[in-house]
Each structure stands twice: as structure tokens, then as C-alpha cells.
Design a protein around this motif. Structure first.
Motif, mmCIF file in Angstrom:
data_model
loop_
_atom_site.group_PDB
_atom_site.id
_atom_site.type_symbol
_atom_site.label_atom_id
_atom_site.label_comp_id
_atom_site.label_asym_id
_atom_site.label_seq_id
_atom_site.Cartn_x
_atom_site.Cartn_y
_atom_site.Cartn_z
ATOM 1 N N TYR A 117 29.791 41.054 35.206
ATOM 2 C CA TYR A 117 29.224 40.084 36.109
ATOM 3 C C TYR A 117 29.976 39.929 37.466
ATOM 4 C CZ TYR A 117 28.436 35.392 38.056
ATOM 5 O OH TYR A 117 28.366 34.249 38.868
ATOM 6 N N ILE A 118 31.234 40.454 37.708
ATOM 7 C CA ILE A 118 31.584 40.686 38.915
ATOM 8 C C ILE A 118 31.192 41.703 39.439
ATOM 9 C CG2 ILE A 118 33.997 40.948 40.087
ATOM 10 C CD1 ILE A 118 35.217 38.978 37.875
ATOM 11 N N ASN A 119 31.111 42.959 39.007
ATOM 12 C CA ASN A 119 30.837 44.124 39.376
ATOM 13 C C ASN A 119 29.529 43.817 40.003
ATOM 14 O OD1 ASN A 119 33.146 45.682 38.637
ATOM 15 N ND2 ASN A 119 32.320 46.389 36.794
ATOM 16 N N ILE A 120 28.360 43.124 39.193
ATOM 17 C CA ILE A 120 27.060 42.944 39.878
ATOM 18 C C ILE A 120 27.296 42.076 41.243
ATOM 19 C CG2 ILE A 120 24.978 41.612 39.385
ATOM 20 C CD1 ILE A 120 25.278 42.270 36.552
ATOM 21 N N ILE A 121 28.124 41.210 41.235
ATOM 22 C CA ILE A 121 28.419 40.388 42.510
ATOM 23 C C ILE A 121 28.667 41.259 43.717
ATOM 24 C CG2 ILE A 121 29.766 38.689 43.533
ATOM 25 C CD1 ILE A 121 30.076 37.143 40.969
ATOM 26 N N LEU A 122 29.743 42.087 43.336
ATOM 27 C CA LEU A 122 30.167 43.156 44.327
ATOM 28 C C LEU A 122 29.018 43.915 44.847
ATOM 29 C CD1 LEU A 122 33.402 44.501 42.684
ATOM 30 C CD2 LEU A 122 33.084 42.407 44.446
ATOM 31 N N LEU A 123 28.162 44.599 44.183
ATOM 32 C CA LEU A 123 26.868 45.337 44.672
ATOM 33 C C LEU A 123 25.822 44.539 45.434
ATOM 34 C CD1 LEU A 123 26.108 47.319 41.138
ATOM 35 C CD2 LEU A 123 27.295 48.141 43.312
ATOM 36 N N MET A 124 25.818 43.194 45.220
ATOM 37 C CA MET A 124 25.029 42.389 45.731
ATOM 38 C C MET A 124 25.531 41.844 47.226
ATOM 39 S SD MET A 124 23.241 40.411 42.543
ATOM 40 C CE MET A 124 22.273 39.370 43.683
ATOM 41 N N ASP A 125 26.748 41.687 47.422
ATOM 42 C CA ASP A 125 27.306 40.869 48.326
ATOM 43 C C ASP A 125 28.009 41.951 49.259
ATOM 44 O OD1 ASP A 125 28.362 39.240 50.011
ATOM 45 O OD2 ASP A 125 29.787 38.275 48.503
ATOM 46 N N ASP A 126 27.324 41.947 50.323
ATOM 47 C CA ASP A 126 27.815 42.709 51.519
ATOM 48 C C ASP A 126 28.995 42.279 52.341
ATOM 49 O OD1 ASP A 126 25.904 44.734 51.279
ATOM 50 O OD2 ASP A 126 24.363 44.039 52.519
ATOM 51 N N LYS A 127 29.351 40.731 52.139
ATOM 52 C CA LYS A 127 30.272 40.175 52.629
ATOM 53 C C LYS A 127 31.577 39.772 51.706
ATOM 54 C CE LYS A 127 27.291 37.737 55.801
ATOM 55 N NZ LYS A 127 26.861 36.647 56.740
ATOM 56 N N LYS A 128 31.532 40.782 50.643
ATOM 57 C CA LYS A 128 32.568 40.366 49.658
ATOM 58 C C LYS A 128 33.965 40.701 50.402
ATOM 59 C CE LYS A 128 31.807 45.250 48.314
ATOM 60 N NZ LYS A 128 30.881 45.616 49.156
ATOM 61 N N ASN A 129 34.908 39.999 49.721
ATOM 62 C CA ASN A 129 36.502 40.116 50.285
ATOM 63 C C ASN A 129 37.230 40.671 49.016
ATOM 64 O OD1 ASN A 129 38.690 40.088 51.811
ATOM 65 N ND2 ASN A 129 38.854 38.050 51.682
ATOM 66 N N ILE A 130 37.255 42.007 49.036
ATOM 67 C CA ILE A 130 38.167 42.447 47.814
ATOM 68 C C ILE A 130 39.555 42.691 48.285
ATOM 69 C CG2 ILE A 130 38.089 44.413 46.190
ATOM 70 C CD1 ILE A 130 35.701 42.279 46.121
ATOM 71 N N ILE A 131 40.519 42.004 47.443
ATOM 72 C CA ILE A 131 41.733 42.501 47.857
ATOM 73 C C ILE A 131 42.605 43.326 46.702
ATOM 74 C CG2 ILE A 131 44.033 41.337 48.650
ATOM 75 C CD1 ILE A 131 42.331 38.830 49.366
ATOM 76 N N LEU A 132 43.506 44.351 47.324
ATOM 77 C CA LEU A 132 44.199 44.895 46.360
ATOM 78 C C LEU A 132 45.667 44.481 46.312
ATOM 79 C CD1 LEU A 132 44.642 47.388 44.246
ATOM 80 C CD2 LEU A 132 44.894 48.681 46.347
ATOM 81 N N SER A 133 46.343 44.477 45.396
ATOM 82 C CA SER A 133 47.803 44.126 45.363
ATOM 83 C C SER A 133 48.795 44.988 44.448
ATOM 84 C CB SER A 133 47.991 42.547 45.006
ATOM 85 O OG SER A 133 49.246 42.139 45.299
ATOM 86 N N LEU A 134 49.835 45.441 44.810
ATOM 87 C CA LEU A 134 50.549 46.305 44.153
ATOM 88 C C LEU A 134 51.949 45.815 44.046
ATOM 89 C CD1 LEU A 134 49.430 49.699 45.727
ATOM 90 C CD2 LEU A 134 48.604 48.601 43.878
ATOM 91 N N ASP A 135 52.495 45.973 42.758
ATOM 92 C CA ASP A 135 53.952 46.055 42.610
ATOM 93 C C ASP A 135 54.541 47.359 42.235
ATOM 94 O OD1 ASP A 135 56.362 44.336 42.072
ATOM 95 O OD2 ASP A 135 55.918 45.086 40.063
#
Length: 274
Positions: free
Chosen positions: A4-22
Motif C-alpha cells: 500500500y505504501i509503495n503504491i502511495i509512493l508511485l502516485m505522489d510526486d510530493k512525497k517526503n521520504i526520509i532515510l535514517s541510519l544507526d
């Protein structure tokens, strides 16, 4: 859920995806999150990578090889997701072994450069202390117990309440497994996460690296959203029941108020330096 989230990512050009690393040289905790404006966002991936290199590899070359493994196993996989930001927990430099500290700094720099080269994102750094404090301010509490797990004297505890002296994990015993506390909090927020267990039914330690990555992300976002955090205490009241005192008070931070009660055995006498 993930589909479901992957479909949102494909449809939303204004997505705000954040990566975080430890980051450590043995395990890299990874959190990939869709910041949808909600309090915690939506987890896309919460995982870890343990880059393995052949035994007896030169320790300096091993860092380069592990960086390449991280690029292949994660960065290249999510390159097209449009990641806009990256938080990295700054390495803790408290070790007495200067060689260990140097190695960790080197690897942290290599991973940071890989993020920049592969994703075009400049990493943002946050200390583990700030990450935890800003992610979960409710973990700040009055220190009631010493390192020997014995309660401090009543006068010391009462003074620290009056002075508003809150410390991270203050309401927990000294020996508490802090990473377990954080993992439990993440599990409460995202009950859909499938954690990894060993054959004894125990959580493997890599789960804690993954949850630490989310804590760094949430701490960074909360500091940005709500500003510097300052704690204060008000409405202190006390009830005595024999040798026990019940001290109630309100803890204020940002626009929040948390009611707390600390129970103190007034008969305890001890050296509070321990």
C-alpha cells in the motif's frame, strides 16, 4: 501494508521520504519512512544490514568493502524512491580505545559519502542523547536510584524535583537495558512490524539497531517541528503515609504537560555520591 505504501509512493510526486541510519562497523540499522505529516509517519522499511567480508581482510579495506555492500544491498535498491533527507546518529566517542573510535569515524564518513553520492542527499547528524530526548521526552525523569540500585535519600530526591532536574531514563534503574526500552516504544507505535527472534524466542540485537535508526529520525524531526526542548516542573504536592512519601507534580515541555508521581522511602540513609 508495505505494498500500500509503495503504491502511495508511485502516485505522489510530493512525497517526503526520509532515510535514517544507526551505524556501527558490524551492523547498520536502517529506517525508511514516509513523512505524511502525522506524528510518526509511515514505516516503509525498518531493517538492518550486517555487511560480511572474508576473514583476515585488512581492516581498512574491510570498511570499503562493507560500504560497497551497503550500497548494493540498500542504497541502490531504494535509489528511485525519491529520498529527500537522511538522518544519521552521530557516533558515540566515549570509548577509551582510540583505534575503535577512529575506525567508527572512518566508517561513518564512508557511509555518509555513499549516501551523498548515491542519493544526492547531505546527511544530517544527531547525537544519541538528543535523538532519545527529542523522540521520547517522556523518558526524562527524576533520578531516584543510584548505580547500586538503592534509592537516594528523601532530601536529595525532593531537591531534584524542586529544581526540575530531569535526566534521560531517570525514572529507570541504572541497569535498565535502554535499547530494549526504545525498541518497545517503537513496537507500540508500529505494531505491524515483524521483529526478529532467535531460537530461544529472544529478540536479536540487530532489532535494536533498527529501532535506534527510527529514534534518530523521530528525534531529528521533533526537534525541527517543536524547537528546543526545555523542561519545567510545577504543582508540586506531597502526601505522607508512614515512612513513605508520595510526591506529585506536573512536567512541562513544548505544549505538553505530563503528571508524575514519585514514591520515596523516607527512612533510607545513604551516601548519595554512589
Amino acid at each position: 501494508n508495505k505494498l500500500y505504501i509503495n503504491i502511495i509512493l508511485l502516485m505522489d510526486d510530493k512525497k517526503n521520504i526520509i532515510l535514517s541510519l544507526d551505524i556501527s562497523t558490524s551492523t547498520i540499522g536502517v529506517c525508511l519512512l514516509l513523512d505524511d505529516g502525522s506524528e510518526y509517519g509511515q514505516i516503509i522499511e525498518l531493517t538492518h544490514i550486517c555487511p560480511k567480508v572474508p576473514r583476515k581482510t585488512d581492516k581498512h579495506e574491510a570498511l570499503f568493502m562493507k560500504t560497497d555492500i551497503f550500497k548494493d544491498e540498500f542504497l541502490n535498491k531504494y535509489k528511485g524512491y525519491g529520498i529527500t533527507r537522511c538522518f544519521i546518529e552521530a557516533p558515540l566517542l566515549s570509548s577509551n580505545n582510540s583505534e575503535t573510535v577512529a575506525t567508527l569515524l572512518q566508517f561513518n564518513g564512508m557511509i555518509s559519502l555513499a549516501v551523498y553520492n548515491e542519493l544526492g542527499v547531505v546527511p544530517e547528524y544527531i547525537s544519541s542523547y538528543e535523538a532519545r530526548k527529542y523522540a521520547f521526552p517522556e523518558l526524562m525523569g527524576i533520578r531516584k536510584y543510584g548505580k547500586d540500585e538503592r534509592q537516594y535519600e528523601y532530601s536529595k530526591i525532593k531537591k531534584e524535583i524542586n529544581d526540575g532536574k530531569l535526566v534521560l531514563f531517570g525514572s529507570y534503574p541504572w541497569t535498565i537495558d535502554k535499547k530494549s526500552v526504545l525498541q518497545e516504544k517503537v513496537a507500540e507505535i508500529f505494531p505491524q512490524i515483524k521483529w526478529i527472534y532467535n531460537k530461544k524466542g529472544e529478540l536479536v540485537k540487530q532489532n535494536f539497531d533498527a529501532s535506534d535508526a527510527f529514534v534518530a529520525l523521530l528525534g531529528g524531526l521533533n526537534k525541527e517541528r517543536y524547537g528546543e526542548i526545555n523542561f519545567s516542573i510545577s504543582n508540586i504536592s506531597e502526601k505522607s503515609n508512614g515512612n513513605e512519601s508520595e510526591i506529585s507534580y506536573d512536567v512541562h515541555y513544548w505544549d505538553k504537560v505530563i503528571h508524575r508521581t514519585t514514591y520515596v522511602d523516607k527512612t533510607i540513609k545513604r551516601d548519595n555520591s554512589k
